[in-house]
Every structure is written in structure tokens, then in C-alpha cells.
Design a protein around this motif. Sequence first.
Motif, PDB file in Angstrom:
ATOM      1  N   ASN A  66       0.696  -1.213   0.131  1.00 10.89           N
ATOM      2  CA  ASN A  66       0.123   0.138   0.181  1.00 10.89           C
ATOM      3  C   ASN A  66       0.779   1.383   0.027  1.00 10.89           C
ATOM      4  O   ASN A  66       0.175   2.415   0.140  1.00 10.89           O
ATOM      5  N   THR A  67       2.169   1.122   0.019  1.00  4.97           N
ATOM      6  CA  THR A  67       2.901   2.665   0.244  1.00  4.97           C
ATOM      7  C   THR A  67       2.708   3.344  -1.357  1.00  4.97           C
ATOM      8  O   THR A  67       2.677   4.425  -1.341  1.00  4.97           O
ATOM      9  N   GLU A  68       2.835   2.688  -2.311  1.00  4.88           N
ATOM     10  CA  GLU A  68       2.667   3.314  -3.651  1.00  4.88           C
ATOM     11  C   GLU A  68       1.165   4.192  -3.521  1.00  4.88           C
ATOM     12  O   GLU A  68       1.159   5.186  -4.223  1.00  4.88           O
ATOM     13  N   GLU A  69       0.334   3.261  -3.201  1.00 12.81           N
ATOM     14  CA  GLU A  69      -1.224   3.947  -3.216  1.00 12.81           C
ATOM     15  C   GLU A  69      -1.016   5.151  -2.311  1.00 12.81           C
ATOM     16  O   GLU A  69      -1.669   6.284  -2.702  1.00 12.81           O
ATOM     17  N   PHE A  70      -0.424   5.068  -1.259  1.00 16.33           N
ATOM     18  CA  PHE A  70      -0.114   6.051  -0.212  1.00 16.33           C
ATOM     19  C   PHE A  70       0.833   7.503  -0.851  1.00 16.33           C
ATOM     20  O   PHE A  70       0.047   8.433  -0.791  1.00 16.33           O
ATOM     21  N   LEU A  71       1.512   6.963  -1.683  1.00 18.40           N
ATOM     22  CA  LEU A  71       2.490   7.943  -2.148  1.00 18.40           C
ATOM     23  C   LEU A  71       1.682   8.769  -2.838  1.00 18.40           C
ATOM     24  O   LEU A  71       1.812  10.055  -3.235  1.00 18.40           O
ATOM     25  N   GLN A  72       0.742   8.252  -3.790  1.00 19.60           N
ATOM     26  CA  GLN A  72      -0.045   9.133  -4.869  1.00 19.60           C
ATOM     27  C   GLN A  72      -0.699   9.887  -4.150  1.00 19.60           C
ATOM     28  O   GLN A  72      -1.261  10.878  -5.117  1.00 19.60           O
ATOM     29  N   LYS A  73      -1.332   9.816  -3.109  1.00 21.57           N
ATOM     30  CA  LYS A  73      -2.189  10.775  -2.206  1.00 21.57           C
ATOM     31  C   LYS A  73      -1.132  12.097  -1.928  1.00 21.57           C
ATOM     32  O   LYS A  73      -1.737  13.126  -1.571  1.00 21.57           O
ATOM     33  N   VAL A  74       0.202  11.875  -1.867  1.00 20.02           N
ATOM     34  CA  VAL A  74       1.073  12.856  -1.269  1.00 20.02           C
ATOM     35  C   VAL A  74       1.842  13.519  -2.580  1.00 20.02           C
ATOM     36  O   VAL A  74       1.743  14.721  -2.465  1.00 20.02           O
ATOM     37  N   PHE A  75       2.248  12.776  -3.496  1.00 14.81           N
ATOM     38  CA  PHE A  75       3.140  13.370  -4.549  1.00 14.81           C
ATOM     39  C   PHE A  75       2.450  13.601  -6.010  1.00 14.81           C
ATOM     40  O   PHE A  75       1.537  12.536  -6.345  1.00 14.81           O
ATOM     41  N   ILE A  76       2.941  14.240  -6.494  1.00 15.86           N
ATOM     42  CA  ILE A  76       2.735  14.490  -7.984  1.00 15.86           C
ATOM     43  C   ILE A  76       3.957  14.384  -8.900  1.00 15.86           C
ATOM     44  O   ILE A  76       5.024  15.239  -8.164  1.00 15.86           O
ATOM     45  N   LYS A  77       3.754  14.193 -10.191  1.00 16.00           N
ATOM     46  CA  LYS A  77       5.272  14.645 -10.724  1.00 16.00           C
ATOM     47  C   LYS A  77       5.235  16.212 -11.233  1.00 16.00           C
ATOM     48  O   LYS A  77       4.427  16.701 -11.989  1.00 16.00           O
ATOM     49  N   THR A  78       5.885  16.816 -10.579  1.00 18.31           N
ATOM     50  CA  THR A  78       5.911  18.460 -10.828  1.00 18.31           C
ATOM     51  C   THR A  78       7.103  18.833 -11.825  1.00 18.31           C
ATOM     52  O   THR A  78       7.176  20.151 -12.098  1.00 18.31           O
ATOM     53  N   GLY A  79       7.992  17.906 -12.076  1.00 13.85           N
ATOM     54  CA  GLY A  79       9.081  18.355 -12.957  1.00 13.85           C
ATOM     55  C   GLY A  79      10.339  18.826 -12.062  1.00 13.85           C
ATOM     56  O   GLY A  79      11.334  19.321 -12.683  1.00 13.85           O
ATOM     57  N   SER A  80       9.931  18.824 -10.518  1.00 12.74           N
ATOM     58  CA  SER A  80      11.192  19.124  -9.703  1.00 12.74           C
ATOM     59  C   SER A  80      12.451  18.179  -9.711  1.00 12.74           C
ATOM     60  O   SER A  80      12.044  16.962  -9.714  1.00 12.74           O
ATOM     61  N   ASN A  81      13.526  18.583  -9.908  1.00  6.50           N
ATOM     62  CA  ASN A  81      14.711  17.684  -9.701  1.00  6.50           C
ATOM     63  C   ASN A  81      15.125  17.332  -8.133  1.00  6.50           C
ATOM     64  O   ASN A  81      15.544  16.381  -7.895  1.00  6.50           O
ATOM     65  N   VAL A  82      14.584  18.218  -7.271  1.00  3.01           N
ATOM     66  CA  VAL A  82      14.932  18.321  -5.738  1.00  3.01           C
ATOM     67  C   VAL A  82      13.668  18.062  -4.981  1.00  3.01           C
ATOM     68  O   VAL A  82      12.655  18.844  -5.159  1.00  3.01           O
ATOM     69  N   LEU A  83      13.650  17.187  -4.037  1.00  7.34           N
ATOM     70  CA  LEU A  83      12.763  17.164  -2.909  1.00  7.34           C
ATOM     71  C   LEU A  83      13.487  17.301  -1.631  1.00  7.34           C
ATOM     72  O   LEU A  83      14.470  16.824  -1.099  1.00  7.34           O
ATOM     73  N   ILE A  84      12.642  18.268  -0.950  1.00  7.28           N
ATOM     74  CA  ILE A  84      13.368  18.670   0.650  1.00  7.28           C
ATOM     75  C   ILE A  84      12.467  18.280   1.348  1.00  7.28           C
ATOM     76  O   ILE A  84      11.079  18.466   1.276  1.00  7.28           O
ATOM     77  N   ILE A  85      13.001  17.269   2.435  1.00  7.81           N
ATOM     78  CA  ILE A  85      11.989  16.934   3.451  1.00  7.81           C
ATOM     79  C   ILE A  85      12.610  17.314   4.915  1.00  7.81           C
ATOM     80  O   ILE A  85      13.733  16.956   5.176  1.00  7.81           O
ATOM     81  N   ALA A  86      11.976  18.257   5.591  1.00  4.44           N
ATOM     82  CA  ALA A  86      12.320  19.090   6.649  1.00  4.44           C
ATOM     83  C   ALA A  86      12.021  18.317   7.860  1.00  4.44           C
ATOM     84  O   ALA A  86      11.500  18.889   8.854  1.00  4.44           O
ATOM     85  N   GLY A  87      12.414  17.059   8.233  1.00  3.38           N
ATOM     86  CA  GLY A  87      12.338  16.198   9.441  1.00  3.38           C
ATOM     87  C   GLY A  87      11.179  15.543   9.317  1.00  3.38           C
ATOM     88  O   GLY A  87      10.081  15.651   8.877  1.00  3.38           O
ATOM     89  N   ASP A  88      11.029  14.865  10.701  1.00  2.00           N
ATOM     90  CA  ASP A  88      10.111  13.806  11.002  1.00  2.00           C
ATOM     91  C   ASP A  88       9.922  12.850  10.043  1.00  2.00           C
ATOM     92  O   ASP A  88       8.626  12.655   9.353  1.00  2.00           O
TER      93      ASP A  88
END
Length: 269
Positions: free
Chosen positions: A22-44
Motif C-alpha cells: 500500500n505504499t505506492e497508493e499512499f504516495l500517490q495521495k501525497v506526491f505528483i510529478k512536478t518536474g522538480s529535480n530536488v525534494l526537500i524533507i524538513a524532518g520527522d
Amino acid sequence: MKIDIISDTHFDLHLDKDSLENTEEFLQKVFIKTGSNVLIIAGDLGHFNSQNIAILKLIKELYEYKYIICILGNHDYYLIDKIQEKQYERDSFKRAEEMRELINAEDGMYCLDGDVVEIDGIRFGGCSSWYDGSYFHRTSSSYGRNVITFWKQTMNDAKMIKGIEDFYDMFKIQREKLDVIYQQCDIIITHVNPSIYDKDMPPSKRDDKMNAFYSFCGDEWLDNTTAKYWIYGHNHVSYEYKRDRVSVICNALGYPAQLKDFKIRTVEI
């Protein structure tokens, strides 16, 4: 450069920690392909290092990020049960160090800890940062150990982070790392909001003593940083404010009940 921003993913609260089902299903609710090369995750990221790294690798592959840049948050230091306490010898810093090593061992992934990485001419600096209790002092006539008592009564950090006496221990460590990076980067990443002023808090968070543990007095760094963007997390909100020429942005996913309102945030520099 286009950059996507998120924090407070808390993977294990959304997913089974022992399976990628179910991880891919979860990620589809969070992410879209924006064309960005970089993802920042600010903790937790989440409470389990093996799950965190597996999901980060999947995000990088599925959403075509060339780079993922993380810092750790307070939950990334938690030892949440007896199994973890034994595994890391009741030392939260061992768990945090393992998480950094797992991330930094991956191609195109960085977990910053008072250091700077340059990508295509853009310098990213980061550290966990920490709260300092200043908001409590600014809004209360109570000082000294009373804020520590309040911390122990209200924050899971006091129970789940092993190897510290109180939050001042962590703040002292993190302020030294901020000192190294704040004038060396174009984008700075911390877990905690660098302002204690209500005008810089989301409206729903203003005039709340709990801000003592969700912010720090970062004037000396925020007013003098070379960064154009300061990315933070910890508050489970999407919010932005300006300090002179610096855009300060939080874009937190948060807990499962907050998932439906989340949208990935993209900035360009």
C-alpha cells in the motif's frame, strides 16, 4: 531550479512498518510529478529507519527526483519501545546517526547535519535545529526550570528521546550547527520555526505556550542568513511568512487525519 517541499511525513503512522504494501497508493495521495529535480524533507520521516530509507528510495524512483535532501526532526530521535531502546542502547543519537548514514549512502540523497551541499550552483544547508523555550519566556512571568516542568508534562520528546537531560541540551548542539551554515547557503532547512513572534505563526497556533516547543528565537540567524528560502517543519501546517528578503516556508504532511488537505509545495530558485 524547481524544488518540492514537504516535512513531517511520519511514514509509520500512515503505513505498516513491516511491509511496503500500500505504499505506492499512499504516495500517490501525497506526491505528483512536478518536474522538480530536488525534494526537500524538513524532518520527522518516521519512527523506523529501515522503513524510512525504503520509502525514500521508492519516492526518488517513482517521482523522478534526482536529489532528495533531508534533515532529521524530533521524532527521528524517538526510541518508541523496549525493542528500539535495546537496539540503540537507550541512545537516541545512535538511531539518528544510523538514519543519516543510511540516507547519505544512497546516490543523490543527503541528510544534512550542520553541513552544506551544492547542486547545480545552489547551496543547501541544514540541521535539525531545536526549540529553545523562548516563546514561553516571552509570554509568561514564569522562568527557569518551570519551562522544563512544562516540557516534561506536555511533550513526548521528554519521554522518547534518550540521552538528554532536557531540550536545552539539544538546542546547544543545534545552534552550533546553525552557526556553521547560515551564511553559507541559498536554502536553509531546519525542523523548527526560527521565529517566536506570533505574526510568524500560523493563525491557529498564535498565543499558545506550546509554541515554546515549536519555535526558537532565530533572529541572529534569520536576519543575517544568505539564504533566500528557509524551509522548516514540526508545525503540521502549510504556512509561509517573509523576513526581509527571506521566504520562510512550512509544508507539513502530518498525521493520517491531515492527509486529505495536503498538497506538495514547489518553489523555484
